[in-house]
Scaffold this motif. Structure first.
Motif, PDB file in Angstrom:
ATOM      1  N   THR A  81      39.123  41.476  46.104  1.00 14.38           N
ATOM      2  CA  THR A  81      39.646  40.943  44.843  1.00 14.38           C
ATOM      3  C   THR A  81      41.097  41.387  44.721  1.00 14.38           C
ATOM      4  O   THR A  81      41.425  42.535  45.013  1.00 14.38           O
ATOM      5  CB  THR A  81      38.844  41.490  43.644  1.00 14.38           C
ATOM      6  OG1 THR A  81      37.462  41.166  43.832  1.00 14.38           O
ATOM      7  CG2 THR A  81      39.326  40.896  42.334  1.00 14.38           C
TER       8      THR A  81
ATOM      9  N   ILE B 208      39.329  36.422  42.917  1.00 13.81           N
ATOM     10  CA  ILE B 208      38.448  36.955  43.962  1.00 13.81           C
ATOM     11  C   ILE B 208      38.670  36.176  45.255  1.00 13.81           C
ATOM     12  O   ILE B 208      39.055  35.000  45.223  1.00 13.81           O
ATOM     13  CB  ILE B 208      36.963  36.917  43.539  1.00 13.81           C
ATOM     14  CG1 ILE B 208      36.513  35.499  43.227  1.00 13.81           C
ATOM     15  CG2 ILE B 208      36.711  37.838  42.361  1.00 13.81           C
ATOM     16  CD1 ILE B 208      35.032  35.358  42.992  1.00 13.81           C
TER      17      ILE B 208
ATOM     18  N   GLU C  97      42.574  42.222  37.135  1.00 12.52           N
ATOM     19  CA  GLU C  97      41.998  41.334  38.153  1.00 12.52           C
ATOM     20  C   GLU C  97      42.624  39.957  38.036  1.00 12.52           C
ATOM     21  O   GLU C  97      42.695  39.378  36.960  1.00 12.52           O
ATOM     22  CB  GLU C  97      40.485  41.241  37.961  1.00 12.52           C
ATOM     23  CG  GLU C  97      39.816  40.357  38.990  1.00 12.52           C
ATOM     24  CD  GLU C  97      38.302  40.295  38.827  1.00 12.52           C
ATOM     25  OE1 GLU C  97      37.753  39.210  39.050  1.00 12.52           O
ATOM     26  OE2 GLU C  97      37.685  41.330  38.491  1.00 12.52           O
TER      27      GLU C  97
END
Length: 127
Positions: free
Chosen positions: A53, A88, A85
């Motif tokens: 990620t 992914i 984040e």
């Protein structure tokens, strides 16, 4: 000038890889996508994209050396936030490198057949 730093998190090893610099989030995502779709013989990121990620770590003012999180609205370096984040690895796999489930393949075939039927019907009504 504000520099942005990113890292890939390896969920199997439970570690962040060495930081890399990019111009912005889009540039970092493009670089990550290149890694994900790279040579599977040479790269674990390409071999196991679901294990990785991409995160934005921090920003750095290259004139002062101060780090933090850059606030675009205030145009200033603020307090450093936790890693954010971005995407992914599985989301970056290009179609030719992607592995599909049987269900996904059946759905794609059904959609293609449905589109062909619509084209045939519309072609038939124009005659």
């Amino acid at each position: 000038m504000i520099k942005k730093f990113y890292s890939m998190f390896d969920s199997t090893a439970q570690i962040f890889l060495n930081p890399l610099e990019a111009k912005n989030h889009g540039d970092a995502i493009r670089l990550f996508t290149t890694f994900v779709n790279g040579d599977k013989e040479q790269s674990n990121i390409a071999r196991y994209p679901t294990h990785y990620t991409l995160f934005h770590l921090y920003d750095m003012d290259d004139q002062t050396g101060m780090t933090g999180t850059y606030d675009d609205t205030k145009q200033e370096l603020g307090k450093q936030q936790p890693p954010k984040e971005l995407i992914i690895g599985a989301s970056c796999v290009e179609a030719e490198n992607r592995k599909f489930t049987i269900k996904e393949l059946v759905n794609m075939i059904e959609q293609e057949q449905s589109q062909q039927n619509v084209h045939q019907l519309s072609a038939g009504t124009k005659q």
